[in-house]
Scaffold this active site. Structure first.
Site, PDB file in Angstrom:
ATOM      1  N   ASP A 157       0.856  -1.182   0.000  1.00 38.08           N
ATOM      2  CA  ASP A 157       0.000   0.000   0.000  1.00 38.08           C
ATOM      3  C   ASP A 157       0.897   1.239   0.000  1.00 38.08           C
ATOM      4  O   ASP A 157       2.092   1.169   0.320  1.00 38.08           O
ATOM      5  CB  ASP A 157      -0.881  -0.036   1.260  1.00 38.08           C
ATOM      6  CG  ASP A 157      -1.756   1.193   1.399  1.00 38.08           C
ATOM      7  OD1 ASP A 157      -2.469   1.534   0.445  1.00 38.08           O
ATOM      8  OD2 ASP A 157      -1.702   1.826   2.467  1.00 38.08           O
ATOM      9  N   ASP A 178      -0.345   5.286   0.711  1.00 38.73           N
ATOM     10  CA  ASP A 178      -0.638   6.317   1.706  1.00 38.73           C
ATOM     11  C   ASP A 178      -0.677   5.735   3.117  1.00 38.73           C
ATOM     12  O   ASP A 178      -1.439   4.814   3.405  1.00 38.73           O
ATOM     13  CB  ASP A 178      -1.976   6.999   1.405  1.00 38.73           C
ATOM     14  CG  ASP A 178      -1.928   7.812   0.117  1.00 38.73           C
ATOM     15  OD1 ASP A 178      -0.832   8.011  -0.409  1.00 38.73           O
ATOM     16  OD2 ASP A 178      -2.996   8.245  -0.348  1.00 38.73           O
ATOM     17  N   ASP A 231      -2.077  -0.632   5.905  1.00 38.25           N
ATOM     18  CA  ASP A 231      -2.499  -0.033   7.171  1.00 38.25           C
ATOM     19  C   ASP A 231      -4.006   0.119   7.313  1.00 38.25           C
ATOM     20  O   ASP A 231      -4.482   0.556   8.362  1.00 38.25           O
ATOM     21  CB  ASP A 231      -1.854   1.357   7.320  1.00 38.25           C
ATOM     22  CG  ASP A 231      -2.455   2.369   6.367  1.00 38.25           C
ATOM     23  OD1 ASP A 231      -2.588   2.061   5.153  1.00 38.25           O
ATOM     24  OD2 ASP A 231      -2.820   3.470   6.816  1.00 38.25           O
TER      25      ASP A 231
END
Length: 257
Positions: A12, A14, A195
């Protein structure tokens, strides 16, 4: 028969490989360099568009590898999926009282996208160049959102929260595209890092998963494979946590080799 890669890393962006505030990945450079030296693939997997990710791949030196775009709704370079126009047309078939409570990127100017994302104007323009999915802001109640999602599902459209936005697509997850990448690039080992809730399938599908700490959002609930050690959590946030976790995992894999 194709020789398997030593490792494929799915990451991922961001809040994971990119710092939540500065969008910098510099704290992860040492791990990225080590991965490049060993011939590992790093596949970016993000809600970002193909236009956005292409720029990041070039800057990070990852242009040789595929990328998962728009939260798994598409794979960079793959053009045989329903179009963004089809998605917008389906969205406009939702009852008007619900439709008005969802403001997608297609309803916003580039200046508005820049404001809500914190991106520079040029980056916001790339974020608006969508192919497969529509992120947006939901302003109604939770009950109304459930009705909205039901109306979309009847049209073959799925809604899910990623980082900051409610994102609509015709389906497909990061884990779905991960399987497609691995069919093209078999690997001895796989690692996934993320996250947010939309990363969970990817984390669970990998041999090793890493939940990156993000103080800007609620922590992911405990996952079943955490008990076995297949999924770990970092204490450091963003690219610092990414770097430490990858360095530790690479040490483990070298010890096992």
């Amino acid at each position: 028969m194709q020789e398997p890669l030593p490792l494929v890393v799915f990451s991922d962006l961001d809040g994971t490989l990119l710092d939540h505030d500065s969008y910098s990945w510099q704290a992860a450079v040492s791990a990225l360099d080590r991965l490049a030296e060993m011939g590992a693939a790093v596949v970016l997997a993000s809600s970002k568009t193909a236009s956005e990710i292409t720029v990041l791949q070039q800057k990070m030196g990852l242009s040789n590898w595929p990328a998962i775009v728009e939260n798994g709704a598409g794979l960079l370079g793959q053009n045989d999926l329903p179009t963004y126009g089809d998605l917008r047309a389906a969205l406009d078939r939702v009852p008007d009282d619900l439709r008005q409570k969802f403001r997608g990127f297609g309803d916003m100017s580039v200046a508005e996208i820049a404001k809500i994302t914190g991106l520079p104007q040029a980056d916001a323009a790339r974020a608006a160049e969508r192919l497969f999915s529509e992120p947006g802001i939901w302003s109604g109640t939770e009950a109304e959102r459930a009705q909205f999602e039901t109306a979309l599902a009847d049209l073959g459209v799925y809604a899910r929260y990623g980082g900051r936005f409610l994102t609509l697509s015709f389906g497909g997850t990061k884990a779905d595209q991960m399987a497609e990448v691995l069919s093209r690039y078999p690997a001895r080992h796989t690692v996934a890092l993320g996250d947010a809730p939309n990363d969970v399938e990817m984390l669970e599908a990998a041999e090793f998963g890493v939940i990156i700490a993000n103080p800007h959002r609620a922590a992911l609930p405990p996952l079943a494979t955490e008990r076995t050690g297949r999924i770990i959590r970092t204490k450091e946030a963003g690219p610092s946590g990414w770097n430490r976790a990858m360095m530790d995992l690479l040490d483990r894999l070298e010890t096992k080799a």
